[in-house]
Motif scaffolding. Structure first.
Motif, PDB file in Angstrom:
ATOM      1  N   HIS A  57       0.841  -1.192   0.000  1.00  0.00           N
ATOM      2  CA  HIS A  57       0.000   0.000   0.000  1.00  0.00           C
ATOM      3  C   HIS A  57       0.875   1.240   0.000  1.00  0.00           C
ATOM      4  CE1 HIS A  57       0.992  -0.283   4.297  1.00  0.00           C
ATOM      5  NE2 HIS A  57       0.803   1.024   4.308  1.00  0.00           N
TER       6      HIS A  57
ATOM      7  N   TYR B 166      -3.056   5.788  -9.830  1.00  0.00           N
ATOM      8  CA  TYR B 166      -3.875   5.420  -8.676  1.00  0.00           C
ATOM      9  C   TYR B 166      -5.377   5.403  -8.967  1.00  0.00           C
ATOM     10  CZ  TYR B 166       0.382   5.908  -6.012  1.00  0.00           C
ATOM     11  OH  TYR B 166       1.657   5.738  -5.536  1.00  0.00           O
TER      12      TYR B 166
ATOM     13  N   CYS C 238      -8.856   1.807  -1.464  1.00  0.00           N
ATOM     14  CA  CYS C 238      -8.225   2.421  -0.299  1.00  0.00           C
ATOM     15  C   CYS C 238      -9.057   2.084   0.934  1.00  0.00           C
ATOM     16  CB  CYS C 238      -8.071   3.925  -0.483  1.00  0.00           C
ATOM     17  SG  CYS C 238      -9.491   4.752  -1.163  1.00  0.00           S
TER      18      CYS C 238
ATOM     19  N   LYS D  34      -4.769   4.032   3.764  1.00  0.00           N
ATOM     20  CA  LYS D  34      -3.891   3.175   2.968  1.00  0.00           C
ATOM     21  C   LYS D  34      -4.482   3.030   1.569  1.00  0.00           C
ATOM     22  CE  LYS D  34      -2.223   0.406   6.816  1.00  0.00           C
ATOM     23  NZ  LYS D  34      -2.073  -0.963   7.345  1.00  0.00           N
ATOM     24  N   VAL D  35      -3.675   3.333   0.562  1.00  0.00           N
ATOM     25  CA  VAL D  35      -4.085   3.163  -0.831  1.00  0.00           C
ATOM     26  C   VAL D  35      -3.385   1.906  -1.344  1.00  0.00           C
ATOM     27  CG1 VAL D  35      -4.097   4.152  -3.137  1.00  0.00           C
ATOM     28  CG2 VAL D  35      -4.366   5.632  -1.154  1.00  0.00           C
TER      29      VAL D  35
END
Length: 163
Positions: free
Chosen positions: A54, A90, A95, A155-156
């Motif tokens: 992440h 992204y 997420c 958190k991605v």
């Protein structure tokens, strides 16, 4: 500096056996952001590889106008993303916002296995589109993120992958 210069010149294939014994130089080159060693299987002695699935981010607020606010769309600043072009990677990624609740809860197996009960809660979302030119992105969460999530970590994750 000489070893870093060799990396950029592409002459490293002949010097790899020598560099495996020079752990200090390898640490320095990896610290400086040159990741050419990853393909050669060089491991740091006594250290586990740092694999992170992440990218850290922070919730900046909600989508808003001068007088109205849309709580269903959150604005997120991703670490290391500073331009609109960098946000393209992204888009569509999942997420999660993690937080602690007051009581322990669990899933379907927690009644038979009380060790699975936890105070950690999560709210999942997805990155929708860029916001402006400075690397901020818009994300939608189900349910919406609470107001006390502003300024907190998110958190991605690196999936779903588009490469």
């Amino acid at each position: 500096f000489f070893i870093a210069r060799l990396l950029f010149d592409g002459v490293l294939k002949t010097y790899i056996p020598l560099l495996r014994t020079c752990a200090q130089y390898i640490r320095y080159v990896l610290y400086m952001g040159v990741y050419f060693f990853s393909g050669f299987g060089v491991n740091m002695p006594g250290r586990k590889p740092n694999i992170r699935l992440h990218q850290p981010a922070v919730m900046c607020g909600y989508k808003r106008a001068k007088r109205t606010q849309d709580n269903s769309v959150a604005l997120i600043a991703i670490k290391g993303v500073a331009t609109r072009r960098e946000t393209k990677f992204y888009l569509g990624k999942r997420c999660v916002y993690l937080f602690k609740g007051s009581k322990k809860v669990g899933g379907p197996k927690s009644k038979t296995q009380p060790a699975l009960m936890t105070r950690t809660r999560r709210i999942w979302g997805r990155i929708l589109r860029p916001h402006g030119k400075s690397g901020i992105v818009k994300a939608s969460f189900k349910p919406n993120l609470p107001g006390h999530a502003i300024g907190r970590k998110i958190k991605v994750y690196m999936y779903p992958s588009s490469i």
